[in-house]
Design a protein around this motif. Structure first.
Motif, short mmCIF file in Angstrom:
data_model
loop_
_atom_site.label_atom_id
_atom_site.label_comp_id
_atom_site.label_asym_id
_atom_site.label_seq_id
_atom_site.Cartn_x
_atom_site.Cartn_y
_atom_site.Cartn_z
N GLN A 323 0.83 -1.20 0.00
CA GLN A 323 0.00 0.00 0.00
C GLN A 323 0.87 1.26 0.00
OE1 GLN A 323 -2.98 2.35 3.06
NE2 GLN A 323 -2.99 0.11 3.12
N VAL A 326 2.57 1.87 -3.39
CA VAL A 326 1.66 2.47 -4.37
C VAL A 326 1.51 3.97 -4.08
CG1 VAL A 326 -0.66 2.48 -5.34
CG2 VAL A 326 0.42 0.31 -4.71
N HIS A 330 2.36 7.25 -6.41
CA HIS A 330 1.24 7.99 -6.97
C HIS A 330 1.11 9.43 -6.46
CE1 HIS A 330 -1.17 4.85 -9.26
NE2 HIS A 330 -0.07 4.23 -8.84
N MET A 352 1.09 3.92 -14.66
CA MET A 352 0.93 3.30 -13.35
C MET A 352 1.26 1.81 -13.41
SD MET A 352 -2.65 5.18 -12.27
CE MET A 352 -2.82 6.96 -12.35
N ALA A 355 0.91 -0.15 -10.00
CA ALA A 355 -0.51 -0.25 -9.66
C ALA A 355 -1.21 -1.28 -10.55
CB ALA A 355 -1.19 1.11 -9.78
N VAL A 358 -0.67 -4.53 -9.10
CA VAL A 358 -1.54 -4.70 -7.93
C VAL A 358 -2.93 -5.15 -8.39
CG1 VAL A 358 -2.74 -3.48 -6.07
CG2 VAL A 358 -0.30 -3.07 -6.46
N LEU A 448 -7.85 0.83 -11.51
CA LEU A 448 -6.69 1.72 -11.40
C LEU A 448 -7.10 3.12 -10.93
CD1 LEU A 448 -4.43 0.98 -14.52
CD2 LEU A 448 -3.79 0.82 -12.11
N LEU A 451 -8.00 2.97 -7.24
CA LEU A 451 -6.78 2.78 -6.44
C LEU A 451 -5.99 4.08 -6.36
CD1 LEU A 451 -4.72 1.03 -4.96
CD2 LEU A 451 -3.82 0.31 -7.18
N HIS A 452 -5.82 4.74 -7.47
CA HIS A 452 -5.07 6.01 -7.48
C HIS A 452 -5.71 7.04 -6.57
CE1 HIS A 452 -2.89 9.52 -8.99
NE2 HIS A 452 -4.07 10.10 -9.17
#
Length: 493
Positions: A323, A326, A330, A352, A355, A358, A448, A451-452
């Motif tokens: 985590q 990432v 980012h 990314m 990511a 992930v 994505l 997540l971002h």
């Protein structure tokens, strides 16, 4: 002239006849023995049927299949238990059909490979009736190719860019309402965002009351997909059919208004209708084809992606080092922009790389689609076992994703394993071959984006570690919905 004594001639005739008859019978016997020998030899050489049982006549093991769901472990527990008992290929009977499950990459290649002409996609009756016979998931190979070609316009580069921006805007809006110390249920939030996004992209449905009503109906349809197909009031399948009719009525009204010209929007439905205007009547899609596939896209686009997002948040909570990695990668992407500015596009997502790993690792471990069904179009052999025409062969993607012979330490969440492309037929999150999920790139893009935005706006802690699955769910969803307590990221971070 008749001989004085005919006895010698008669005796000679009888002798010759007897010899000829003996030779004829001997030849016939040899032919019979050869035929029996070949038959026996064929029986010896013919591959055996897969191990397993059909259970109670007509009912089969349907009740055991459904009871596995009630255990809290989900429908896949039925498959897992029998694979451990019988091996990587076994047969059973569910909802009146012989089902074979195979669990190796070689079997996946044989059944799902592009050169496999002996199999076609087939779902259980409950699924096919709820999605519709014209659905891309249930169509015949001929109709599938035509439908896929027409539906692919939703997922071209231009459409994907618009989809990413739409989903990003909705995600920023939703996450912007989260407060310090607040508990948020990830699955619920993700379902709202993905549902709003897919409905807007497909048919510009944006009114909150209309979205809420349709989401309830879509939920009932999905919950009925793996139920006993009884059309009796009070049964789950019956409720699902009624919910489907309500969705169809709403979408049919929208189509009628578009065809009449009273409404016009820049969305997928409008592009489909515009393409029909440019085609001959023989090549146009019927309303039934459009309706069935609109429903299919809503279900596939909402529930599978939202479920995957919830699993991703859970895995990242369990692996704080991943985590933080990432987040570290980012946060610099926000330099020069407000933290919640809606500026993501496919080009930004292309940067990314970690990511993306992930996302793939989440899809591998969660295996949202646990198995892929195909019907055998002819007698054939798979993994050394005889498969009869009409049997449904299911490729067990979940086991392949967790097989130590395929992945090193498969129980570990390790995104860097996808630094290299996986071996053929080892990563089946979206299927493979001609039936690969049409929305694959859109689903990964949505994950994505979420997540971002999540890692750059919040840190979080999962507060309910219950891993039991939601009962009646077609796809593995956490019963708790993955509740998290959030802490906003400060500017100093």
């Amino acid at each position: 002239m008749i001989p004085a004594d005919p006895a010698p001639l008669l005796l000679l005739t009888l002798t010759v006849s007897s010899v000829l008859a003996a030779f004829f019978l001997l030849g016939l016997l040899k032919m019979l023995l050869r035929s029996v020998g070949r038959e026996r030899l064929g029986r010896v050489r013919r591959p055996p049927a897969p191990p397993g049982i059909h259970g109670i006549p007509l009912v089969g093991e349907t009740l055991s299949f459904l009871s596995a769901d009630r255990s809290g472990k989900g429908f896949y527990e039925f498959v897992r238990a029998r694979r451990l008992r019988y091996g990587n290929c076994f047969k059973t009977s569910i909802f009146g059909k012989t089902q074979v499950f195979v669990s190796t990459t070689s079997a996946a290649k044989a059944v799902l490979g592009g050169d496999s002409v002996g199999f076609s996609k087939m779902y259980m009756r409950s699924i096919s009736e709820l999605l519709g016979k014209q659905s891309l998931l249930c169509a015949s190979p001929e109709n599938h190719r035509r439908l896929r070609r027409r539906m692919s316009t939703l997922f071209n580069t231009q459409s994907l860019e618009a989809s990413v921006r739409t989903f990003d805007g909705l995600t920023v809006e939703a996450l912007g309402k989260w407060k310090q110390g607040q508990t948020m249920v990830v699955l619920e939030e993700a379902l709202k965002i993905t549902f709003a996004a897919i409905c807007k992209l497909l048919a510009s449905i944006e009114r909150e009351d209309e979205l809420a009503e349709m989401q309830r109906d879509i939920s009932e349809v999905t919950e009925a997909m793996l139920s006993i197909p009884l059309k009796l009031p009070g049964c789950r399948f019956f409720k699902g059919l009624k919910a489907r009719r309500r969705v169809m009525t709403s979408l049919r009204k929208t189509i009628r208004q578009r065809r009449e010209g009273s409404e016009h929007h820049d969305d997928f439905l409008q592009s489909l209708l515009a393409m029909d205007d440019q085609r001959s009547s023989d090549d146009q899609l019927t309303d039934s084809q459009i309706l069935d596939n609109m429903l299919t896209l809503i279900i596939a686009g909402q529930i599978t992606t939202a479920s995957a997002i919830a699993w991703m948040v859970k895995y990242l909570d369990e692996n704080p080092n991943v985590q933080e990695r990432v987040r570290e990668l980012h946060l610099p992407l926000l330099v020069g922009n407000a933290p919640g500015e809606n500026n993501l596009d496919p080009e930004a997502l292309g940067q990314m790389a970690y990511a993306s790993m992930v996302v793939k690792e989440t899809l591998r471990m969660a295996s949202i689609v646990s198995w892929f069904p195909r019907v055998a179009l002819e007698d054939c052999e798979v993994e050394g076992f005889q498969i009869a025409k009409g049997w449904i062969v299911n490729v067990d993607a979940r086991h392949i994703h967790s097989d130590s012979a395929v992945y090193d330490n498969p129980g570990k969440f390790f995104p860097l394993r996808f630094h290299k492309d996986p071996k053929p037929y080892s990563f089946l999150a979206f299927g493979t071959g001609e039936r690969t999920c049409l929305g694959m790139n859109l689903a990964k893009a949505m994950m994505l984006v979420f997540l971002h935005r999540l890692v750059t706006m919040f840190r979080w802690k999962v507060i309910d570690t219950d891993t039991s699955l939601e009962k009646g769910a077609l796809f593995p969803r956490l019963r708790s919905g993955c509740p998290i307590k959030v802490t906003p990221i400060s500017s100093s971070d």
